[in-house]
Enzyme design. Structure first.
Site: not given
Ligand SMILES: NC(=O)c1ccc[n+]([C@@H]2O[C@H](COP(=O)([O-])OP(=O)(O)OC[C@H]3O[C@@H](n4cnc5c(N)ncnc54)[C@H](O)[C@@H]3O)[C@@H](O)[C@H]2O)c1
Length: 703
Positions: A105, A125
Site C-alpha cells: 500500500e 489481508e
C-alpha cells in the site's frame, strides 16, 4: 530524531530509508517517521525527486499485527500515505524482498515503483479476515488491471517482480542493489521533466469489464470461500473503486475494514496467527536447550508415509537413507517419489535438474546397517506392534549414540516401543499426515522418557522441513485422531439413523470442513479405521451400532476410492463421488435391524453432534495434559484435518459459540441419544458453569 525513518541526500535526490527490524513492519514509529521526513522534505528546497527504500532483507512486509488489539495510534495510514502521494516531486519506491500488506500500500501511494528482480508484491489481508485498509483496494486497480487486482487480493498470493512489471505495478525491474537503481530511475525522470504520477488521480484499469468480473468472482467466492465475510467485503471495496470517486471509495474501504476487524472471522484468523507461533513454546523446557544436529535422516519403510517423509527431508536439503525389507517395495517407493517430482516438473514448480538433485539425496538400501550414520531415524513400517518392536530393537543395535529414534505410528503406545530400546530418552513420536510431503501438520509425541533436547530437535526439524510441529503426550490417537474418533462416531451413527452419506458430508462441508468425514473415509480407505478398531476391540464400547457402517463396508470389500466404491461410488476417470443407493439402503436397513431410532437428523443436528463430541474430547485432552494448550488443538485441526481456519479451530469455535451453550447441548444429547457417549468433560462443565472459556482457562494456566 525518529530512528525508524531517516533520509540522506544524493545531490538533488532525497533517499528515505525505513529501518525497523526484522521486517520493517509498519507501526506507529514508522508512520510517525514517514510523516516527519516527508513533511520536512516538502519544506526543503533543491529536491527534485525522492526515493523510498528499506534497510535489511525486505521492503515493508506488513503492518504490526499488535495494533489490531491496541487500535491505530496517530498518525494514521491515510494521513501518511496522502502526504507521500501529495509530494510535489516524484516519489519512487525501491522495493526488494517482499512488500506485503501495508508495504504494498505504501508502494502504491508512491508515484513510481522500481523492483529488484527477486521482489514480490502482495496483499494477503484476507488470510487475516480483513481487507487492505490503507487505500490498497482503491489504489491497486488504478495501477494494475481490475482482473489482476481481484486475483491478487483474493488469492493473497504475492506477484513476482516480472509479473508485477507486466501488470504495471513495477515500472522497472533491476538486478543488484535496488536503491541506487531507483536513484538512477529518479534521475531519468528528472531529466525528462516527468512530475509526480499520483495513483489516486488515475482511472481504474479495465473498469469496462467490472460488472462481469465482479459477478464471476462473487460466484467463485460462494463456491470456494464459503461462509466467509472478508472476500465479499473485498469485492464491495473494489467495486467502490470503480463506481465512486477516490475519497468516497476510501471511506467505503474504511467502513468495511472496521467491521471486519471486529468480526469473528478476523478474530479466529488472528487467534491462529498467534497460536501457530505459540506451539513452539514448551513450558518447562529451558530456553537454552540446544537441538541435536540433524545432518542425515534415516527412514525405515518405503511405503506411502516413508516415501512422503523422505520427500519432505530432501526438499529441505537433508540427505536421507531409505531402508525397506523388500526390494520390490523399495523400488516402488523410489519410483513413487520420482513420479511425484515429475508431476511437479510438469506443473512447472520444479526444475528437471532439481528433481535429479533431490533423488540423488536419497540412498535406498535393504540393509539396516546403512542407518548407522543417521542422526534421526524415522520408522514408518506397517502399523503392527510386534513388527515395530522388532524394528526398534534393530535400530537400537545399529544407530549411533545420540541418534534420535522416531516412530510414525498413529495408534501404538510409544512408551512401550521405547521400552524395547536401551535408549528410551532418544525415542519420540513423529506423526506425519498423508500425503506427508503435502500436509502441514506434524504431531510430535513426547513419550514418558523422551529427553527435552529430543523434543527441541523435533520442533527444529519440523521447522526445517516447513511443517507445523505440535507437541502432544502419549495416548491413543494423540491429539488429532483421538478427537476425530467421537466426531466420526457420530457421523457414522447418523447413517444408521436414516441420514445418507451426502447429507452427513453435506452438513459438515456446508459448515466449513474441507471434506465430510464419510468422504474422508473413502479417500483414506474404509478398512484402515476398521482394522485398528478390530485390534482394540476389548477397549471399545459394547454397542452394536458403534462404527457399524465401516465394519459392514469392510466386510464387503467396499473400501472406498481404492476399490471404486465405498460409501459412495467412484466411477469414471475423474473418480467423482456419486451416491450409492445400495449402500444407503443397506445402512438404513441395518439401523432398523439394530432398533436404532430412525430420526433422520437435520444438518444442524449433524453438525452439532459431530463438532461438540470433538470439542468435548478436546476438553478431556486438556485435563489429561495430553496437549499443552487449547490453541495447540486449534493448530492441529486447521493444519492437519481440513478444519476451516476462519472458524479458528475447534476450541476457539467452542468459545465463540459459548461453552455454556455447548454444554447445554451435550446434556440435551445425553437425554436424547446414547448417554454413554454424552458425558460432558469435567473441564468443559466447570468452565461452562463459571461462564468462562478455553481461552481464559489457557491464559490462567500460563500465568
Ligand atoms: N497411510 C497413512 O495415512 C498414515 C498416516 C499417518 C501415519 N501412518 C503410519 O505410518 C506407518 C506406515 O504406514 P504406510 O501407510 O506408509 O504403510 P505402507 O504399507 O504404505 O508401507 C509400509 C512399508 O514398510 C515396509 N516394511 C515392512 N516391514 C519392514 C521391515 N521389517 N523393515 C523395513 N521395512 C519394512 C514395507 O515393505 C512397506 O514398504 C504406519 O505406522 C501407519 O500407521 C500412516
Amino acid at each position: 530524531m525518529n530512528k525508524a525513518v531517516t533520509y540522506s541526500m544524493e545531490n538533488d535526490i532525497a533517499i528515505v530509508m525505513i529501518d525497523s527490524p526484522p521486517v520493517n513492519a509498519v507501526d506507529q514509529s514508522v508512520r510517525a517517521g514517514l510523516k516527519q521526513v516527508f513533511t520536512e522534505l516538502r519544506e526543503k528546497s533543491g529536491i527534485n525527486a525522492i526515493v523510498l527504500g528499506c534497510a535489511g532483507k525486505t521492503f515493508v512486509a506488513g503492518a504490526d499485527i499488535k495494533e489490531f488489539n491496541t487500535g491505530i495510534a496517530a498518525p494514521g495510514y491515510h494521513e501518511v500515505l496522502r502526504l507521500i502521494e501529495d509530494s510535489p516531486v516524484p516519489v519512487i519506491a525501491a522495493v526488494h524482498g517482499t512488500a506485503l500488506g501495508a508495504g504494498t500500500e505504501i508502494a502504491l501511494a508512491c508515484h513510481y515503483r522500481v523492483a529488484h528482480e527477486g521482489a514480490r508484491f502482495g496483499l494477503p489481508e484476507l488470510s487475516l479476515g480483513i481487507i487492505p485498509g490503507a487505500g490498497g483496494t482503491q489504489r491497486l486497480p488504478r495501477v494494475v488491471p481490475l482482473d489482476v487486482a481481484l486475483d491478487m487480493t483474493l488469492s493473497g498470493k504475492p506477484l513476482p517482480a516480472a509479473k508485477a512489471a507486466e501488470a504495471g505495478l513495477a515500472d522497472a525491474v533491476v538486478g543488484g542493489e535496488v536503491v541506487p537503481a531507483a536513484v538512477a530511475f529518479a534521475r531519468t525522470l528528472v531529466t525528462k521533466g516527468a512530475g509526480p504520477r499520483r495513483t489516486r488521480e488515475q482511472a481504474v484499469k479495465g473498469a469496462e469489464q467490472a460488472t462481469e468480473l465482479f459477478a464471476a468472482k462473487r460466484a467463485q467466492i460462494a463456491k470456494t470461500m464459503r461462509n466467509r465475510q472478508s472476500p465479499i467485503a473485498l469485492i464491495s471495496a473494489l467495486e467502490a473503486a470503480v463506481t465512486q470517486p477516490f475519497d468516497q471509495g476510501l471511506q467505503v474501504e474504511g467502513k468495511l475494514s472496521g467491521q471486519l476487524e471486529q468480526a469473528t472471522e478476523a478474530k479466529a484468523l488472528r487467534h491462529l496467527f498467534y497460536a501457530e507461533r505459540e506451539v513452539r513454546k514448551i513450558p518447562g523446557l529451558a530456553a537454552d536447550i540446544a537441538p541435536r544436529p540433524v545432518a542425515r535422516v534415516g527412514i525405515v519403510g518405503a511405503g506411502t508415509m516413508g516415501g512422503g517423509i523422505a520427500m519432505c527431508c530432501v526438499n529441505a536439503g537433508i540427505p536421507v537413507t531409505l531402508v525397506d525389507a523388500v526390494q520390490q517395495n523399495l523400488d516402488r517407493g523410489m519410483a513413487t517419489i520420482r513420479k511425484n517430482y515429475e508431476r511437479s516438473v510438469a506443473r512447472g514448480s520444479l526444475q528437471p535438474e532439481q528433481l535429479e538433485e533431490r533423488i540423488k539425496l536419497i540412498i535406498p538400501s535393504l540393509d539396516f546397517a546403512a542407518l548407522a550414520d543417521a542422526d534421526l531415524i524415522i520408522e514408518a513400517v506397517f502399523e503392527n506392534f510386534a513388527l515395530k518392536k522388532e524394528i526398534f530393537a534393530k535400530l537400537d543395535a545399529v544407530a549411533k549414540p545420540g541418534a534420535i529414534l522416531g516412530t510414525n505410528t498413529s495408534t501404538l503406545d510409544i512408551d512401550l516401543i521405547a521400552a524395547v530400546t536401551r535408549r528410551p530418552q532418544d525415542v519420540i513420536g513423529l506423526h506425519f499426515f498423508s500425503p506427508a510431503n503435502v500436509m502441514q501438520l506434524l504431531e510430535i509425541v513426547q513419550a514418558g522418557k523422551t529427553a527435552p533436547d529430543v523434543v527441541v530437535t523435533a520442533l527444529e526439524f519440523a521447522k526445517r522441513i516447513k511443517k507445523t510441529g505440535v507437541v502432544a503426550k502419549v495416548c491413543y490417537g494423540f491429539i488429532g485422531n483421538r478427537m476425530m474418533d467421537p466426531y466420526a462416531r457420530e457421523a457414522e451413527h447418523c447413517l444408521l439413523e436414516g441420514a445418507t452419506p451426502e447429507q452427513v458430508d453435506g452438513a459438515l462441508e456446508q459448515w466449513g470442513m474441507a471434506m465430510g468425514i464419510i468422504a474422508v473415509f473413502d479417500m483414506a480407505g474404509v478398512d484402515i479405521g476398521h482394522l485398528t478398531r478390530a485390534e482394540r476391540k476389548h477397549l471399545l464400547p459394547k454397542d452394536p451400532g458403534f462404527y457399524r457402517p465401516t465394519a459392514m463396508l469392510t466386510e464387503r470389500g467396499w473400501l472406498g476410492q481404492k476399490t471404486g466404491r465405498g460409501y459412495y461410488r467412484y466411477d469414471g476417470a475423474e473418480r467423482k463421488r456419486t451416491p450409492d443407493p445400495e449402500v444407503v439402503a443397506l445402512l438404513h436397513e441395518e439401523g432398523r435391524r439394530l432398533n436404532i431410532e430412525q430420526r433422520k437428523p437435520s444438518a444442524q443436528e449433524i453438525q452439532e453432534r459431530c463438532l461438540y463430541a470433538m470439542i468435548n474430547e478436546g476438553a478431556l485432552l486438556l485435563e489429561e495434559g495430553i496437549t499443552l494448550r487449547a490453541s495447540d488443538i486449534d493448530v492441529v485441526y486447521t493444519a492437519g484435518y481440513g478444519f476451516p481456519r476462519y472458524r479458528g479451530g475447534p476450541m476457539f469455535y467452542a468459545d465463540t459459540v459459548g461453552l455454556k451453550a455447548v454444554y447445554d447441548k451435550i446434556i440435551e444429547f445425553q437425554k436424547m441419544l446414547d448417554p454413554q457417549y454424552w458425558q460432558p468433560a469435567p473441564l468443559l462443565k466447570k468452565l461452562a458453569l463459571a461462564g468462562s472459556s478455553f481461552a481464559q482457562w489457557q491464559a490462567e494456566q500460563s500465568r
